[in-house]
Design a protein around this motif. Structure first.
Motif, short mmCIF file in Angstrom:
data_model
loop_
_atom_site.label_atom_id
_atom_site.label_comp_id
_atom_site.label_asym_id
_atom_site.label_seq_id
_atom_site.Cartn_x
_atom_site.Cartn_y
_atom_site.Cartn_z
N LEU A 135 0.75 -1.26 0.12
CA LEU A 135 0.06 -0.01 0.02
C LEU A 135 0.90 1.36 -0.04
O LEU A 135 0.63 2.07 -0.76
CB LEU A 135 -0.90 0.00 1.19
CG LEU A 135 -2.05 -1.17 1.18
CD1 LEU A 135 -2.60 -0.99 2.59
CD2 LEU A 135 -2.96 -0.86 0.01
N SER A 136 1.88 1.07 0.82
CA SER A 136 2.94 2.31 0.83
C SER A 136 3.34 2.68 -0.52
O SER A 136 3.70 3.84 -1.10
CB SER A 136 4.03 2.10 1.76
OG SER A 136 4.89 3.04 1.88
N ALA A 137 3.86 1.57 -1.22
CA ALA A 137 4.41 1.70 -2.66
C ALA A 137 3.34 2.25 -3.69
O ALA A 137 3.51 3.29 -4.31
CB ALA A 137 4.95 0.65 -3.27
N LYS A 147 -7.34 -6.75 -3.03
CA LYS A 147 -8.47 -6.26 -3.81
C LYS A 147 -9.86 -6.55 -3.61
O LYS A 147 -10.81 -5.75 -3.61
CB LYS A 147 -8.19 -7.02 -5.27
CG LYS A 147 -8.82 -6.42 -6.46
CD LYS A 147 -8.49 -7.03 -7.75
CE LYS A 147 -9.19 -6.50 -8.98
NZ LYS A 147 -8.90 -7.40 -10.23
N GLN A 148 -9.90 -7.84 -2.77
CA GLN A 148 -11.23 -8.05 -2.46
C GLN A 148 -11.74 -7.24 -1.31
O GLN A 148 -12.92 -6.89 -1.18
CB GLN A 148 -11.17 -9.66 -1.69
CG GLN A 148 -11.07 -10.56 -2.86
CD GLN A 148 -10.83 -11.91 -2.30
OE1 GLN A 148 -10.53 -12.23 -0.92
NE2 GLN A 148 -11.09 -13.24 -2.83
N ALA A 149 -10.81 -6.39 -0.50
CA ALA A 149 -11.07 -5.52 0.41
C ALA A 149 -11.39 -4.23 -0.02
O ALA A 149 -11.57 -3.19 0.51
CB ALA A 149 -10.02 -5.59 1.62
N LYS A 150 -11.22 -4.30 -1.42
CA LYS A 150 -11.29 -3.05 -2.25
C LYS A 150 -10.44 -1.55 -1.76
O LYS A 150 -10.88 -0.53 -1.67
CB LYS A 150 -12.91 -2.56 -1.84
CG LYS A 150 -13.96 -3.35 -2.57
CD LYS A 150 -15.23 -2.91 -2.71
CE LYS A 150 -16.04 -4.09 -3.49
NZ LYS A 150 -17.61 -3.72 -3.43
N LEU A 151 -9.36 -2.02 -1.44
CA LEU A 151 -8.47 -1.27 -1.01
C LEU A 151 -7.52 -0.74 -2.14
O LEU A 151 -6.71 0.12 -2.23
CB LEU A 151 -7.44 -1.55 0.16
CG LEU A 151 -8.26 -1.69 1.40
CD1 LEU A 151 -7.27 -2.14 2.64
CD2 LEU A 151 -8.74 -0.53 1.87
N VAL A 152 -7.48 -2.02 -3.09
CA VAL A 152 -6.71 -1.73 -4.27
C VAL A 152 -7.74 -2.12 -5.53
O VAL A 152 -8.47 -2.97 -5.60
CB VAL A 152 -5.53 -2.86 -4.11
CG1 VAL A 152 -5.23 -3.45 -5.56
CG2 VAL A 152 -4.31 -2.23 -3.47
N LYS A 153 -7.18 -1.48 -6.84
CA LYS A 153 -7.84 -1.98 -8.20
C LYS A 153 -6.71 -2.14 -8.99
O LYS A 153 -5.41 -1.86 -8.81
CB LYS A 153 -8.70 -0.86 -8.49
CG LYS A 153 -8.06 0.67 -8.87
CD LYS A 153 -9.05 1.55 -9.08
CE LYS A 153 -8.13 2.96 -9.51
NZ LYS A 153 -8.92 4.03 -9.22
N SER A 154 -7.30 -2.94 -9.89
CA SER A 154 -6.13 -3.12 -11.11
C SER A 154 -6.65 -2.99 -12.62
O SER A 154 -7.90 -2.85 -12.74
CB SER A 154 -5.90 -4.57 -11.14
OG SER A 154 -7.20 -5.55 -11.37
N GLN A 155 -5.96 -2.59 -13.38
CA GLN A 155 -6.01 -2.31 -14.71
C GLN A 155 -5.19 -2.93 -15.65
O GLN A 155 -4.06 -2.76 -15.59
CB GLN A 155 -6.05 -0.84 -14.55
CG GLN A 155 -6.46 -0.10 -16.12
CD GLN A 155 -5.79 1.07 -16.49
OE1 GLN A 155 -5.32 1.88 -15.50
NE2 GLN A 155 -6.03 1.73 -17.54
N ARG A 156 -5.75 -3.78 -16.51
CA ARG A 156 -4.76 -4.42 -17.52
C ARG A 156 -4.51 -3.55 -18.67
O ARG A 156 -5.28 -2.82 -19.20
CB ARG A 156 -5.89 -5.64 -17.99
CG ARG A 156 -5.02 -6.41 -18.98
CD ARG A 156 -5.52 -7.93 -19.17
NE ARG A 156 -4.22 -8.79 -19.13
CZ ARG A 156 -4.49 -9.97 -18.55
NH1 ARG A 156 -5.54 -10.24 -17.82
NH2 ARG A 156 -3.38 -10.71 -18.32
#
Lengths: 117, 117
Positions: free
Chosen positions: A49-51, A81-90
């Motif tokens: 998360l810090s990075a 991602k499941q916790a919705k703290l992070v998202k991804s984009q391909r």
DNA sequence: AATATATATGAACACTTGTTCATATATTAA
DNA sequence: TTAATATATGAACAAGTGTTCATATATATT
């Protein structure tokens, strides 16, 4: 006038206990809160998360940056991602991860303030 | 001018990686941060802290209020005390526990804001 | 189509953690 | 001093968690 002391309490009257309970957030919210903090309760996830707070990154760069195996990182990213703290984009072969939520930053800073005090 | 790509990074130049690493809090701080959040990462502890936010309480009242065994509670209070999130004050036979730190409240609120969003 | 690259995932394992049970310690009351 | 009350603690156990290893999936390249 005698204080009505609930049999189960030592210093609290039943009324005080009720008031106290009523002023606390509902149990269910406190459970969710604990679950939220679980996400920050592991050093690998905190470092991820810090990075990501600095910039979005792909999995392999994150792994190299943090010195973590690709597999371990992937597992942790899934959890975040499941916790919705992070998202991804391909983007083609590569998947970029970034913070999903501005709250993450403020939670992070709050914690840092405490640690650094 | 060709970008110098570190062999271990995909999209980051070695320079970018260095800058990124430099802008992150030191590893050691991130480990402490994770340890801090571990304290909030258990529902019993969260509920303890939530109750103590309202008022100081003795162990048995806390146990009754939360529906937790005295032993379990005592163990958790010890953990919270070691983490300096909670302090205790003896009055004869009884020991009152209270929050040790005003940061606890702000960390708590920050988390609640996120959970409730 | 075959190969290489980037990421994800299931199973196994070691490790940690929270609770319970029994018991110890400390203070007060009789 | 003895009994009662309030809290603490050690050992044992169950459940949860993070990593590794092997392998699967998805996209790009040749």
């Amino acid at each position: 006038m005698k204080k009505e002391l609930s049999p189960s309490f030592l210093h609290l009257t039943a009324a005080q206990a009720r008031t106290l309970a009523k002023n606390m957030p509902p149990e269910e919210v406190l459970y969710e809160l604990a679950d939220l903090y679980k996400m920050f309760a592991d050093s690998t996830r905190v470092r991820i998360l810090s990075a990501l707070q600095a910039q979005e990154l792909c999995v392999l760069d994150l792994a190299a940056l943090l010195g973590v195996s690709q597999s371990a990182l992937s597992h942790q990213l899934r959890i975040l991602k499941q916790a919705k703290l992070v998202k991804s984009q391909r983007e083609g072969k590569i998947i970029f991860y970034s913070l999903a939520d501005s709250h993450v930053e403020s939670i992070f800073k709050q914690g840092l303030d405490h640690v650094r005090e």
